[in-house]
Design an enzyme around this catalytic site. Structure first.
Site, mmCIF file in Angstrom:
data_model
loop_
_atom_site.group_PDB
_atom_site.id
_atom_site.type_symbol
_atom_site.label_atom_id
_atom_site.label_comp_id
_atom_site.label_asym_id
_atom_site.label_seq_id
_atom_site.Cartn_x
_atom_site.Cartn_y
_atom_site.Cartn_z
ATOM 1 C CD GLU A 20 -1.212 -1.984 -7.030
ATOM 2 O OE1 GLU A 20 -0.100 -2.515 -6.880
ATOM 3 O OE2 GLU A 20 -1.531 -1.360 -8.065
ATOM 4 C CG HIS A 80 1.313 1.017 -4.241
ATOM 5 N ND1 HIS A 80 0.155 0.460 -4.711
ATOM 6 C CD2 HIS A 80 1.899 1.633 -5.295
ATOM 7 C CE1 HIS A 80 0.046 0.730 -6.008
ATOM 8 N NE2 HIS A 80 1.091 1.443 -6.389
ATOM 9 C CD GLU A 107 1.457 5.575 -7.146
ATOM 10 O OE1 GLU A 107 2.082 5.429 -8.209
ATOM 11 O OE2 GLU A 107 1.207 4.644 -6.379
ATOM 12 C CG ASN A 112 5.529 -0.202 -7.801
ATOM 13 O OD1 ASN A 112 6.006 -1.302 -7.488
ATOM 14 N ND2 ASN A 112 4.349 0.216 -7.360
ATOM 15 C CE LYS A 159 1.857 -1.021 -9.648
ATOM 16 N NZ LYS A 159 0.496 -0.566 -9.887
ATOM 17 N N GLY A 215 -2.878 1.905 -13.193
ATOM 18 C CA GLY A 215 -3.067 0.737 -14.041
ATOM 19 C C GLY A 215 -4.322 0.789 -14.904
ATOM 20 C CB SER A 255 -2.123 5.686 -16.349
ATOM 21 O OG SER A 255 -2.903 4.606 -15.892
HETATM 22 P P1 PGA Z 1 0.839 2.406 -13.226
HETATM 23 O O1 PGA Z 1 1.150 2.162 -11.676
HETATM 24 O O2 PGA Z 1 1.915 3.296 -13.753
HETATM 25 O O3 PGA Z 1 0.857 1.031 -13.841
HETATM 26 O O4 PGA Z 1 -0.503 3.051 -13.293
HETATM 27 C C1 PGA Z 1 1.676 3.178 -10.872
HETATM 28 C C2 PGA Z 1 1.833 2.678 -9.464
HETATM 29 O O5 PGA Z 1 0.956 1.949 -8.983
HETATM 30 O O6 PGA Z 1 2.824 2.998 -8.772
#
Ligand code: PGA
Length: 251
Positions: free
Chosen positions: A98, A96, A168, A9, A11, A174, A214
């Site tokens: 976010e 997601h 998640e 992803n 982003k 993140g 992460s």
């Molecule tokens: P990350 O993000 O691996 O940077 O923690 C995962 C995601 O949001 O899909």
């Protein structure tokens, strides 16, 4: 047998040229290699068509990170599921955290997006997960169950079978703070049980449930070795082939 999937992803990272370079580098790294999972990259909308044209999409599936909750019309700035599909993308990441947190995507909106994705033969990678306060209050199972129930459980068995889930935990995204392998397995098993109660054991057994938050080269193997963890949705560590390949090879 359910599919093992490692999905990147990106982003809102990489301009078009940088994204194309990354996709082509990944394509080259996978050439002639036998890997034990499906590989997907979730790019920004504007990259989709160029990326899909530049790589072997049989080897690397292309995903959008979102689509509109309307089919077409006067919705300035939106991108429909049909448009996404017309680029050659086969997947769409939906729900997601976010998008839920910053763009106020409600369960109702997500329900519409899932339906439109399915109508356009896109595989939704549907994200669910609790925030830290919910886990600390021991509400994480209820929260995740209600996210699944409210947006997905009106689907027929046949349609639900086309969904990929990604657990998640928001506190792990993140942050460098990964869920432990035991926490991931516990939640994935709970999710699978929830699916079996609503649909059938067979549907639950065939649904791929990815872990995200992460996930990186050093923890992927341990996470993926759990019986109910069928792969990963990878943010930061999908932005370089050197970091992404070892995760793919963790299977
Ligand atoms: P990350 O993000 O691996 O940077 O923690 C995962 C995601 O949001 O899909």
């Amino acid at each position: 047998m359910r599919k093992k999937i490692v999905a990147g992803n990106w982003k809102m990272n990489k301009n078009l040229q940088e994204g194309l370079t990354l996709a082509q580098e990944l394509d080259a790294a996978l050439k002639g290699k036998q890997v034990n999972c499906e590989v997907v990259i979730g790019t920004p909308f504007i990259h989709l068509a160029s990326v899909a044209n530049a790589i072997d999409t049989e080897k690397i599936g292309v995903a959008a990170q979102n689509c509109a909750d309307k089919a077409s019309g006067a919705y300035t700035g939106e991108v429909s599921a049909e448009m996404v599909a017309s680029t050659g993308a086969k997947y769409v990441i939906l729900g997601h955290s976010e998008r839920r947190a910053y763009y106020h995507e409600t369960v109702g909106i997500l329900k519409e997006k899932v339906l439109l994705a399915l109508e356009n033969n896109l595989t939704p990678i549907f994200c669910i997960g609790e925030v830290l306060e919910e886990r600390e209050a021991n509400r994480h199972f209820d929260v995740v169950k209600s996210q699944i129930t409210s947006s997905l459980f009106d689907l027929s068995k046949e349609d639900f079978s086309k969904i990929v889930l990604a657990y998640e935990p928001v506190w792990a995204i993140g942050t460098g703070k990964t869920a432990t392998a035991a926490q991931a397995q516990e939640m994935h098993a709970f999710i699978r049980k929830t699916l079996a109660e609503k649909y059938e054991e067979e549907v639950a057994e065939n649904t791929s449930i990815l872990y995200g938050g992460s996930c990186n080269a050093s923890n992927a193997k341990e996470l993926f070795s759990n019986p109910d963890v069928d792969g990963g949705l990878i943010g930061g560590a999908s932005l370089g082939v050197d970091k992404f390949m070892p995760i793919i090879e963790a299977f």
